[in-house]
Design a protein around this motif. Structure first.
Motif, PDB file in Angstrom:
ATOM      1  N   ARG A   1     -37.591 -49.954   4.156  1.00 21.33           N
ATOM      2  CA  ARG A   1     -36.868 -51.269   4.029  1.00 21.33           C
ATOM      3  C   ARG A   1     -37.665 -52.150   5.066  1.00 21.33           C
ATOM      4  O   ARG A   1     -37.893 -53.426   4.692  1.00 21.33           O
ATOM      5  CB  ARG A   1     -35.443 -51.248   4.196  1.00 21.33           C
ATOM      6  N   PHE A   2     -37.932 -51.891   6.270  1.00 19.10           N
ATOM      7  CA  PHE A   2     -38.605 -52.789   7.249  1.00 19.10           C
ATOM      8  C   PHE A   2     -39.755 -52.442   7.509  1.00 19.10           C
ATOM      9  O   PHE A   2     -40.368 -51.348   7.117  1.00 19.10           O
ATOM     10  CB  PHE A   2     -37.575 -52.779   8.444  1.00 19.10           C
ATOM     11  N   THR A   3     -40.439 -53.474   7.614  1.00 16.67           N
ATOM     12  CA  THR A   3     -41.795 -53.736   8.052  1.00 16.67           C
ATOM     13  C   THR A   3     -42.266 -54.228   9.280  1.00 16.67           C
ATOM     14  O   THR A   3     -41.918 -55.577   9.543  1.00 16.67           O
ATOM     15  CB  THR A   3     -42.779 -54.097   6.930  1.00 16.67           C
ATOM     16  N   ILE A   4     -42.934 -53.839  10.310  1.00 10.77           N
ATOM     17  CA  ILE A   4     -43.207 -54.475  11.609  1.00 10.77           C
ATOM     18  C   ILE A   4     -44.647 -54.693  11.358  1.00 10.77           C
ATOM     19  O   ILE A   4     -45.613 -54.136  10.718  1.00 10.77           O
ATOM     20  CB  ILE A   4     -43.032 -53.303  12.753  1.00 10.77           C
ATOM     21  N   SER A   5     -45.025 -56.005  12.045  1.00 17.00           N
ATOM     22  CA  SER A   5     -46.340 -56.498  12.107  1.00 17.00           C
ATOM     23  C   SER A   5     -46.696 -57.439  13.281  1.00 17.00           C
ATOM     24  O   SER A   5     -45.496 -57.854  13.744  1.00 17.00           O
ATOM     25  CB  SER A   5     -46.722 -56.971  10.659  1.00 17.00           C
ATOM     26  N   ARG A   6     -47.851 -57.672  13.495  1.00 10.78           N
ATOM     27  CA  ARG A   6     -48.356 -58.380  14.644  1.00 10.78           C
ATOM     28  C   ARG A   6     -49.453 -59.362  14.270  1.00 10.78           C
ATOM     29  O   ARG A   6     -50.194 -58.734  13.515  1.00 10.78           O
ATOM     30  CB  ARG A   6     -48.317 -57.748  15.824  1.00 10.78           C
ATOM     31  N   ASP A   7     -49.225 -60.394  14.910  1.00  7.49           N
ATOM     32  CA  ASP A   7     -50.328 -61.306  14.634  1.00  7.49           C
ATOM     33  C   ASP A   7     -50.664 -61.555  16.207  1.00  7.49           C
ATOM     34  O   ASP A   7     -50.281 -62.439  16.849  1.00  7.49           O
ATOM     35  CB  ASP A   7     -50.054 -62.666  13.925  1.00  7.49           C
ATOM     36  N   SER A   8     -51.930 -60.849  16.538  1.00  9.13           N
ATOM     37  CA  SER A   8     -52.206 -60.880  18.051  1.00  9.13           C
ATOM     38  C   SER A   8     -52.804 -62.321  18.530  1.00  9.13           C
ATOM     39  O   SER A   8     -52.636 -62.871  19.449  1.00  9.13           O
ATOM     40  CB  SER A   8     -53.400 -59.809  18.146  1.00  9.13           C
ATOM     41  N   ALA A   9     -53.401 -62.942  17.385  1.00 15.78           N
ATOM     42  CA  ALA A   9     -54.010 -64.302  17.784  1.00 15.78           C
ATOM     43  C   ALA A   9     -52.840 -65.289  18.287  1.00 15.78           C
ATOM     44  O   ALA A   9     -53.068 -66.170  18.927  1.00 15.78           O
ATOM     45  CB  ALA A   9     -54.963 -64.818  16.715  1.00 15.78           C
ATOM     46  N   LYS A  10     -51.684 -65.031  17.491  1.00 16.67           N
ATOM     47  CA  LYS A  10     -50.728 -66.018  17.808  1.00 16.67           C
ATOM     48  C   LYS A  10     -49.708 -65.667  18.731  1.00 16.67           C
ATOM     49  O   LYS A  10     -48.689 -65.999  19.166  1.00 16.67           O
ATOM     50  CB  LYS A  10     -49.819 -66.137  16.292  1.00 16.67           C
ATOM     51  N   SER A  11     -50.040 -64.252  19.291  1.00 11.68           N
ATOM     52  CA  SER A  11     -49.001 -63.471  20.080  1.00 11.68           C
ATOM     53  C   SER A  11     -47.560 -63.471  19.618  1.00 11.68           C
ATOM     54  O   SER A  11     -46.615 -63.685  20.269  1.00 11.68           O
ATOM     55  CB  SER A  11     -49.109 -64.103  21.463  1.00 11.68           C
ATOM     56  N   THR A  12     -47.509 -62.974  18.131  1.00  9.83           N
ATOM     57  CA  THR A  12     -46.327 -63.233  17.510  1.00  9.83           C
ATOM     58  C   THR A  12     -46.228 -61.678  16.701  1.00  9.83           C
ATOM     59  O   THR A  12     -46.987 -61.317  16.282  1.00  9.83           O
ATOM     60  CB  THR A  12     -46.092 -64.291  16.568  1.00  9.83           C
ATOM     61  N   LEU A  13     -44.743 -61.432  17.079  1.00 13.74           N
ATOM     62  CA  LEU A  13     -44.375 -60.025  16.469  1.00 13.74           C
ATOM     63  C   LEU A  13     -43.473 -60.356  15.337  1.00 13.74           C
ATOM     64  O   LEU A  13     -42.713 -61.381  15.414  1.00 13.74           O
ATOM     65  CB  LEU A  13     -43.799 -59.014  17.436  1.00 13.74           C
TER      66      LEU A  13
END
Length: 115
Positions: free
Chosen positions: A66-78
């Protein structure tokens, strides 16, 4: 000094979706592991999902599928994409950073999710 700021919480109907964000600042090593946790009133804090610098993710059984974790390292955002939300998902949601493999040292202030 690492600072984590969550956003995206709110009120949603059962079955609905929300996407949480966690903006990180002051992080000098982007190899750190990050995670999402939640705590409901009267309950212990629960680990939901973690993601390492390679993008490998792990989930608690309560949110798997149901949940999906992801990260955008360029934006330093989780991020945490939450689908098929249930009333029991109601809690304060926190992001956290484990900078060196020794535990989640840095925590955000939390964002409330109410289903």
């Amino acid at each position: 000094h690492v600072q984590l700021v969550e956003s995206g919480g709110g009120l949603v109907q059962p079955g609905g979706s929300l996407k949480l964000s966690c903006a990180a600042s002051g992080v000098t090593d982007r190899r750190h592991c990050m995670g999402w946790f939640r705590q409901a009133p009267g309950k212990e804090r629960e680990g939901l999902a973690t993601i390492d610098s390679d993008g490998d993710a792990a989930y608690a059984d309560s949110v798997k599928g149901r949940f999906t974790i992801s990260r955008d390292s360029a934006k330093s955002t989780l991020y945490l994409q939450m689908n098929s939300l249930k009333p029991e998902d109601t809690a304060m949601y926190y992001c956290a950073s484990d900078p060196n493999g020794l535990g989640f040292t840095y925590w955000g202030q939390g964002t409330q999710v109410t289903v």
